[in-house]
Design a protein around this motif. Structure first.
Motif, PDB file in Angstrom:
ATOM      1  N   PRO A 217       0.831  -1.210   0.000  1.00 42.17           N
ATOM      2  CA  PRO A 217       0.000   0.000   0.000  1.00 42.17           C
ATOM      3  C   PRO A 217       0.866   1.260   0.000  1.00 42.17           C
ATOM      4  N   VAL A 218       0.321   2.326  -0.539  1.00 35.69           N
ATOM      5  CA  VAL A 218       1.064   3.586  -0.656  1.00 35.69           C
ATOM      6  C   VAL A 218       0.517   4.579   0.369  1.00 35.69           C
ATOM      7  N   PRO A 219       1.337   4.989   1.338  1.00 36.89           N
ATOM      8  CA  PRO A 219       0.888   5.977   2.327  1.00 36.89           C
ATOM      9  C   PRO A 219       1.048   7.396   1.795  1.00 36.89           C
ATOM     10  N   ARG A 220       0.679   8.369   2.613  1.00 31.02           N
ATOM     11  CA  ARG A 220       1.084   9.752   2.403  1.00 31.02           C
ATOM     12  C   ARG A 220       2.341   9.962   3.235  1.00 31.02           C
ATOM     13  N   TRP A 221       3.057  11.035   2.911  1.00 28.04           N
ATOM     14  CA  TRP A 221       4.262  11.386   3.656  1.00 28.04           C
ATOM     15  C   TRP A 221       4.112  12.792   4.245  1.00 28.04           C
ATOM     16  N   HIS A 222       4.880  13.056   5.296  1.00 32.30           N
ATOM     17  CA  HIS A 222       4.923  14.374   5.918  1.00 32.30           C
ATOM     18  C   HIS A 222       6.357  14.590   6.381  1.00 32.30           C
ATOM     19  N   HIS A 223       7.134  15.328   5.578  1.00 35.31           N
ATOM     20  CA  HIS A 223       8.538  15.573   5.903  1.00 35.31           C
ATOM     21  C   HIS A 223       8.651  16.931   6.591  1.00 35.31           C
ATOM     22  N   HIS A 224       8.843  16.882   7.894  1.00 33.02           N
ATOM     23  CA  HIS A 224       8.853  18.103   8.690  1.00 33.02           C
ATOM     24  C   HIS A 224      10.238  18.745   8.733  1.00 33.02           C
ATOM     25  N   ALA A 225      10.273  19.988   9.171  1.00 29.74           N
ATOM     26  CA  ALA A 225      11.538  20.708   9.320  1.00 29.74           C
ATOM     27  C   ALA A 225      12.393  20.056  10.400  1.00 29.74           C
ATOM     28  N   LEU A 226      13.695  20.322  10.346  1.00 32.00           N
ATOM     29  CA  LEU A 226      14.648  19.752  11.289  1.00 32.00           C
ATOM     30  C   LEU A 226      15.020  20.765  12.357  1.00 32.00           C
ATOM     31  N   LEU A 227      15.321  20.270  13.536  1.00 27.74           N
ATOM     32  CA  LEU A 227      15.908  21.117  14.556  1.00 27.74           C
ATOM     33  C   LEU A 227      17.408  21.202  14.311  1.00 27.74           C
ATOM     34  N   VAL A 228      17.947  22.408  14.381  1.00 27.49           N
ATOM     35  CA  VAL A 228      19.368  22.625  14.122  1.00 27.49           C
ATOM     36  C   VAL A 228      19.986  23.419  15.266  1.00 27.49           C
ATOM     37  N   ASP A 229      21.320  23.314  15.398  1.00 22.99           N
ATOM     38  CA  ASP A 229      22.016  24.092  16.424  1.00 22.99           C
ATOM     39  C   ASP A 229      22.368  25.475  15.872  1.00 22.99           C
ATOM     40  N   LYS A 230      23.055  26.272  16.659  1.00 25.36           N
ATOM     41  CA  LYS A 230      23.316  27.651  16.264  1.00 25.36           C
ATOM     42  C   LYS A 230      24.200  27.774  15.024  1.00 25.36           C
ATOM     43  N   SER A 231      24.886  26.674  14.665  1.00 27.56           N
ATOM     44  CA  SER A 231      25.697  26.692  13.443  1.00 27.56           C
ATOM     45  C   SER A 231      24.882  26.284  12.218  1.00 27.56           C
ATOM     46  N   GLY A 232      23.606  25.909  12.437  1.00 23.45           N
ATOM     47  CA  GLY A 232      22.762  25.462  11.340  1.00 23.45           C
ATOM     48  C   GLY A 232      22.878  23.988  11.044  1.00 23.45           C
ATOM     49  N   THR A 233      23.570  23.231  11.912  1.00 19.66           N
ATOM     50  CA  THR A 233      23.757  21.795  11.724  1.00 19.66           C
ATOM     51  C   THR A 233      22.658  21.036  12.456  1.00 19.66           C
ATOM     52  N   LYS A 234      22.063  20.039  11.786  1.00 18.36           N
ATOM     53  CA  LYS A 234      20.977  19.308  12.429  1.00 18.36           C
ATOM     54  C   LYS A 234      21.483  18.562  13.650  1.00 18.36           C
ATOM     55  N   LEU A 235      20.598  18.433  14.630  1.00 19.12           N
ATOM     56  CA  LEU A 235      20.937  17.694  15.836  1.00 19.12           C
ATOM     57  C   LEU A 235      21.131  16.223  15.479  1.00 19.12           C
ATOM     58  N   ALA A 236      22.115  15.581  16.104  1.00 17.43           N
ATOM     59  CA  ALA A 236      22.415  14.186  15.784  1.00 17.43           C
ATOM     60  C   ALA A 236      23.081  13.505  16.964  1.00 17.43           C
ATOM     61  N   LYS A 237      22.808  12.205  17.102  1.00 15.46           N
ATOM     62  CA  LYS A 237      23.426  11.413  18.166  1.00 15.46           C
ATOM     63  C   LYS A 237      24.946  11.457  18.064  1.00 15.46           C
ATOM     64  N   ARG A 238      25.445  11.302  16.826  1.00 16.98           N
ATOM     65  CA  ARG A 238      26.888  11.170  16.646  1.00 16.98           C
ATOM     66  C   ARG A 238      27.635  12.463  16.957  1.00 16.98           C
ATOM     67  N   ARG A 239      26.913  13.589  17.017  1.00 18.48           N
ATOM     68  CA  ARG A 239      27.555  14.852  17.367  1.00 18.48           C
ATOM     69  C   ARG A 239      27.357  15.201  18.837  1.00 18.48           C
ATOM     70  N   GLY A 240      26.790  14.246  19.594  1.00 14.26           N
ATOM     71  CA  GLY A 240      26.657  14.439  21.029  1.00 14.26           C
ATOM     72  C   GLY A 240      25.606  15.457  21.419  1.00 14.26           C
ATOM     73  N   SER A 241      24.536  15.588  20.636  1.00 17.32           N
ATOM     74  CA  SER A 241      23.469  16.512  21.005  1.00 17.32           C
ATOM     75  C   SER A 241      22.892  16.106  22.364  1.00 17.32           C
TER      76      SER A 241
END
Length: 275
Positions: A217-241
């Motif tokens: 079956p084919v769903p709909r999608w909803h791609h939301h905005a990302l949270l980013v830090d003050k440098s504009g880089t998205k939050l991530a586990k590997r960066r120790g957020s």
């Protein structure tokens, strides 16, 4: 019925970006009188830490979310094997032993995720044991023709899975790639609205192709905005957020934090990516 899901991988603690994504999925389901699911995506080899699943549940409860949990990916290997065999029987998969360095050196163009695989191993009949298996995009599209999918925010899209090249569906170090496992699991769990960050927008082109090939079956999608830090880089586990668990154990009010995220009020140094 609208069904959404939050599907974290237990390879690190959840952070504010995960909280925002979970809240978006939760609230969209609740607003429609639907279901919000939790699925633990725990097939990432030695990086998966089973004990983190309990932390995830505690974090979601702390945020004031309610969910139904479905079986983790580690219980679904048979479904991945079955789907892969079907694709092999269609002549759409081929084995590949190229390393990332090999691909970077041979690639002649870049896609959304980096260098596009140039098809080095096509037609070489490389032994499958210890190799990855790639989807022959050209053959797959010849079988399906033009496909479309709909994003709640970006509108109707024409599927362009070829922009990513011949993606890996069976990894050397895991039972399935994210693309194959997530597509199969969303269908099995009855997900009708796939919510995730904009960084995974390009993956939906591949997922739409897999749905067509496998009769899903084919769903709909909803791609939301990302949270980013003050440098504009998205939050991530590997960066120790900073983790939700740290905030929770420090006594912060999770439900107040969730309400602030809903209202686009973020802790200092955090914002929504405006792009």
């Amino acid at each position: 019925m609208v069904t959404t899901r939050f599907a974290p991988s237990p390879n690190g603690p959840l952070h504010l970006g995960h909280a925002y994504s979970a809240i978006v999925a939760h609230d969209l389901a609740r607003a429609a009188g639907g279901r919000f699911l939790l699925r633990v995506e725990d097939i990432d080899g030695v990086r998966s830490k089973p004990e983190l699943a309990a932390e995830f549940r505690a974090d979601l409860q702390w945020l004031g979310l309610e969910w139904t949990e479905v079986p983790a990916q580690s219980s679904r290997f048979a479904s991945y094997d079955d789907a892969a065999q079907r694709l092999k029987d269609m002549g759409l998969l081929y084995s590949c032993n190229c390393t990332r360095a090999d691909i970077a050196a041979a690639a002649v163009e870049a896609g959304p995720e980096g260098p596009v695989y140039p098809g080095t191993c096509q037609g070489k009949n490389i032994p499958g044991e210890g190799a990855a298996w790639r989807l022959d995009i050209t053959r797959a599209l010849a079988r399906t023709g033009t496909l479309h999918w709909t994003d709640d925010l970006a509108g109707q899209q024409r599927a362009v899975p070829d922009q990513a090249g011949d993606v890996v569906l069976l990894r050397k170090d895991a039972p399935a790639s994210y693309d194959l496992a997530a597509t199969l699991d969303d269908a099995r769990d009855g997900v009708t609205l796939v919510t995730r960050g904009r960084d995974l927008f390009s993956a939906s082109h591949i997922h739409r192709l897999l749905q067509e090939l496998l009769g899903l079956p084919v769903p709909r999608w909803h791609h939301h905005a990302l949270l980013v830090d003050k440098s504009g880089t998205k939050l991530a586990k590997r960066r120790g957020s900073p983790s939700l668990a740290d905030r929770r154990l420090a006594g912060e009010d999770g439900q107040k934090l969730a309400q602030a995220l809903r209202q686009s009020r973020f802790p200092a140094g955090i914002s929504l990516d405006p792009s």
